[in-house]
Design an enzyme around this catalytic site. Structure first.
Site: not given
Length: 388
Positions: A244, A270, A281
């Site tokens: 798991e 955008r 930056q």
């Protein structure tokens, strides 16, 4: 470590990715509609080979090793936007089926594995209790031997797949004072009298994974339903956690990849102040940090999977992988929200990743427990012999 996929693994990955995108859309409608839809998608996943991927072919599985399974789960996590459903598939496979594969008798394997692999049946693993989460050796659920059967009494909580399960792998104390050797694992049919499942939880994350409490009251289980041997429950549980903590967490790698790719596209489209925000930056560096988090965690997980597949000791690599992937998923989710601003807190893939990532730091052993295990393995804090 060679990360190049073979042509066969590449084809498998692309097939699973396309299947998940096409057929595993999040469920719609109310509770009843959701349960029906969950079963329908589960059968589709079974026919695709996902629900029995690591089970040997003679019992109905695909016989994948841990490294191949990690690649498969990564593709499932990327293609299936319902991370909760993908989580349920992985919990079924690694916490329930693999213990039967590794510790079950041939009769148990032939009785249970084919239906569980095909998608006709669903398994759940009951170990966590209200008073025993991280302290998994201190279970209050008891199993008392009486002639040719055991009587189970107690309860489990946070049991993944419980509301839809056909069979449970249950950990119970047969010798409460015996510590590691006091637990025993059982395969319990969901229709067994005395077994009752509570109402499904309303959860913050992993909402596509049905979860509930399970109650045992004078629940009679045949002695041949013991998985492994009496007193070997902790060993069975530990084995399932290796699978798991390694392969299940590959789902989060895929989900992170999906959100990262969407974030890259968003930063290019955008615009603010006349420029794509990716040119700023502060944004570009944040996205680079997202890439670093994902790729670093992926290296650790694939190394753990390779070691598990090779039969090597992977306790520390698996713990490191679980720790790295879960923390990376939370960080990447937070960064993705920040890049999108107010849009990041609306319903959608980004908010879903963050909600689904939060439980990853808790289940399969909390991240604090993983650090304890790693520190213990490294011998941190042990008194070293004085130099002569």
């Amino acid at each position: 470590m060679n990360l190049r996929l073979t042509p066969e693994l590449t084809e498998m990955r692309e097939t699973v990715l396309a299947f998940a995108r096409r057929d595993l859309a999040p469920e719609q409608g109310g509770d009843a509609a959701g349960a029906d839809r969950f079963r329908a998608r589960w059968r589709l996943a079974g026919r695709q080979g996902l629900t029995g991927a690591t089970v040997p072919a003679e019992y109905g599985g695909s016989g994948l090793d841990a490294e191949s399974a990690a690649i498969l789960m990564e593709a499932l996590g990327e293609g299936c936007t319902d991370t909760g459903f993908a989580f349920s598939v992985a919990a079924h496979l690694f916490a329930c089926l693999m213990p039967i594969v590794e510790f079950g008798t041939d009769d148990q394997k032939r009785r249970w594995l084919p239906g569980l692999c095909s998608g006709e049946r669903i398994a759940a693993h009951g170990v966590t209790e209200p008073g025993a989460g991280s302290d998994s050796l201190n279970l209050s659920t008891r199993a008392e031997r009486k002639d040719d059967h055991y009587v189970l009494d107690g309860s489990k909580c946070f049991t993944t797949n419980a509301p839809v399960a056909d069979v449970f792998i249950v950990q119970a104390a047969t010798r409460p004072a015996a510590g590691f050797f006091g637990l025993t694992s059982f395969i319990v049919d969901a229709a067994t009298p005395g077994l009752r499942v509570g109402r499904p939880y309303e959860k913050t994350g992993l909402r596509g994974s049905p979860t509930a409490d399970v109650y045992f009251e004078n629940c009679i289980v045949p002695a041949e339903s013991v998985l492994g041997a009496e007193g070997s429950g902790a060993t069975v549980f530990t084995g399932s956690m290796k699978w798991e903590r390694t392969c299940l967490f590959a789902i989060y790698l895929g989900a992170m990849r999906r959100v990262l790719n969407d974030t890259l596209a968003f930063a290019a489209e955008r615009e603010q102040f006349g420029s794509p925000i990716g040119q700023f930056q502060a944004v570009s560096h944040r996205i680079v940090d997202m890439v670093l988090s994902l790729e670093s965690a992926r290296l650790l997980l694939l190394d753990a999977a390779r070691r598990l597949a090779a039969g090597e000791d992977c306790d520390v690599p698996s713990a490191l992988a679980k720790l790295a992937v879960s923390e990376a998923a939370v960080k990447l989710g937070l960064d993705a929200v920040q890049v999108r601003g107010s849009g990041g807190v609306l319903e959608g893939d980004v908010g879903a990743l963050l909600r689904d990532a939060l439980p990853a730091r808790i289940f399969s052993g909390t991240n604090e427990i993983q650090k304890n295990n790693i520190a213990r393995a490294l011998g941190i804090g042990r008194r070293r012999p004085a130099r002569r």
